[in-house]
Design a protein around this motif. Sequence first.
Motif: not given
Length: 339
Positions: A28-29, A46, A49-50, A54-56
């Motif tokens: 999930n990144s 950002k 991500e929202r 998925i975390h960047v």
Amino acid sequence: MTEKKYLFLLLLGVLLLVSCSTEHASRNSVTVYVSEDQVFSEPILKDFERATGIHVNAVYDTEESKGTGVMNRLLAEKNNPQADVYWANEPIRAEVLKHKGILTPYESRNAQGIPALFKEKAHYWTGFSARIRLFIVNNKTKVKPTSILDYANPKFKGKGVIANPLFGTTTSHIAALFTLWGDPKAKHFMQALKANRIAVSTSNGESADLVAGGQYDFSLVDSDDAMSRLKQHAPVSFVYPDQQAGGIGAFVVPNTVMLIKGAPHPKAAKRLIDYLLSKQSEHKLAFADCAQIPLHRGVAIPKDLKPIGQIKVMQVDYGKVAQKLIAIQPWLKQWLSGS
């Protein structure tokens, strides 16, 4: 059940839980290397991500490295890729990475509305949100340039300035002229430019400031440089060059996005690429301070800019431009030194 067996099973369960959690977090990144200015690229990442959860993990170029830092990192990591995606602020580095075997093809569904000129034909990279090379002109100027050839026109002798052709988008633009005209004509133009006493500045930004301050009448700069001076209420306007019948058109410098070969998180990488190539992202970059031109048709832009469909665009092969840029570096150094 013995106490030792119970403790063993408990420890095993904890390890499995941690392993699954770590694996999920990894899936999930996405890691992206970025040479577009952080002030413009970070808000887009950002928003991704929202929107996706998925975390960047973003690694940005510094002002000092001017786009070469993350590219050199990609080259060094070829056999052990750490990045999933590269967001470059022009197509030249994308071509270099393609030839070095750093990239793998990916055809995003959101690339369909982008003109073929701005896409690598085998899908190694795709362009979006472009800068246009245009003239910024001081408003006191009675006769405005309309063609890049005006740099060599005697009526503009000593009135123009251009950024150092060894660096940045000016280098790419000069290399494009070499591919379009051939070496003899392009070299003749550059010598005529020098004979016409055209000044050389350190950067597009300095060129824009020199024109805004009235030291020179005009300069060829990126559209974001021109727009920023307009927003500062400087006494300037701008002209899209070579739009006349038979003109070569304006040189376009798109952002590019590409998938890294052996990317650790290919699914998340493709989702990020899709997001960057969306009309939504192009709209945001159009109304950011960088004022970049959407390559999708129908995306709203600031009133002072023209949509890409209304601009006569220079028809060049960015792969050939990249090769020519490398080939002419020694000659440009001689030209700049006056030898």
